[in-house]
Design an enzyme around this catalytic site. Sequence first.
Site, short mmCIF file in Angstrom:
data_model
loop_
_atom_site.label_atom_id
_atom_site.label_comp_id
_atom_site.label_asym_id
_atom_site.label_seq_id
_atom_site.Cartn_x
_atom_site.Cartn_y
_atom_site.Cartn_z
N ASP A 53 8.40 5.52 7.50
CA ASP A 53 7.31 5.93 6.63
C ASP A 53 5.97 5.77 7.34
O ASP A 53 5.08 6.61 7.22
CB ASP A 53 7.34 5.11 5.33
CG ASP A 53 6.23 5.50 4.37
OD1 ASP A 53 5.81 6.67 4.38
OD2 ASP A 53 5.80 4.63 3.60
N ARG A 61 -1.01 12.45 12.17
CA ARG A 61 -2.38 12.38 12.69
C ARG A 61 -2.43 12.65 14.19
O ARG A 61 -3.29 13.37 14.68
CB ARG A 61 -3.00 11.03 12.35
CG ARG A 61 -3.28 10.86 10.86
CD ARG A 61 -3.95 9.53 10.54
NE ARG A 61 -3.09 8.39 10.78
CZ ARG A 61 -2.15 7.95 9.96
NH1 ARG A 61 -1.94 8.56 8.82
NH2 ARG A 61 -1.42 6.90 10.26
N ASP A 78 8.99 7.92 -0.79
CA ASP A 78 8.64 6.51 -1.02
C ASP A 78 8.97 6.09 -2.44
O ASP A 78 9.59 5.05 -2.68
CB ASP A 78 7.15 6.27 -0.79
CG ASP A 78 6.72 6.43 0.64
OD1 ASP A 78 7.59 6.48 1.52
OD2 ASP A 78 5.50 6.52 0.88
#
Length: 190
Positions: A53, A61, A78
């Site tokens: 995660d 990014r 999640d």
Amino acid sequence: MAEKPRPSTLSVYLYVPNIIGYVRILMNCFAFAICFKDKYLFSVLYFVSFVCDALDGWFARKLNQVSTFGAVLDMVTDRISTACLLVILSQVYRPGLVFLSLLALDIASHWLQMYSSFLVGKSSHKDVKDSTSWLFRLYYGNRKFMCYCCVSCEVLYILLFLLAKKETESLTGIKTAADACILYDIGKKQ
């Protein structure tokens, strides 16, 4: 200045962070399928999925592969992972209402934060620079603190599962109720 070409729909689905998300889903499906057969393998798979995660966000990014699809995939994965573990904990610990309350809080708080962020035109629920809540600013504004909170919570849930002595075969309680009826009938006949 030339414009960057828009990625195709297929290429967004194949972004590295999204592929990590798909792997997390498969890992969690397998982990929950074996959770009562092999608690330790379950715990390792669940924790690796949790670590992934963090990796999917970092890759998004780093590779400039941030997408709304990826953000939603990440959050849904999640929430479902945590929800499944909390439901299991509600079955092995009594009163289970504690864990079901944590489940409701987890889903409601994330949904409200995401929905309210999008209502005011923010692109991320983590954008809390102008929030009046010191707690939101502390949690989302300080990556180390947020990481500490998330890791602590997930590790606590995993440890609680590993420490549970009682195991049930049915997550719905149907087998347990059926067994009680059969035992009652057997006792009545004796």
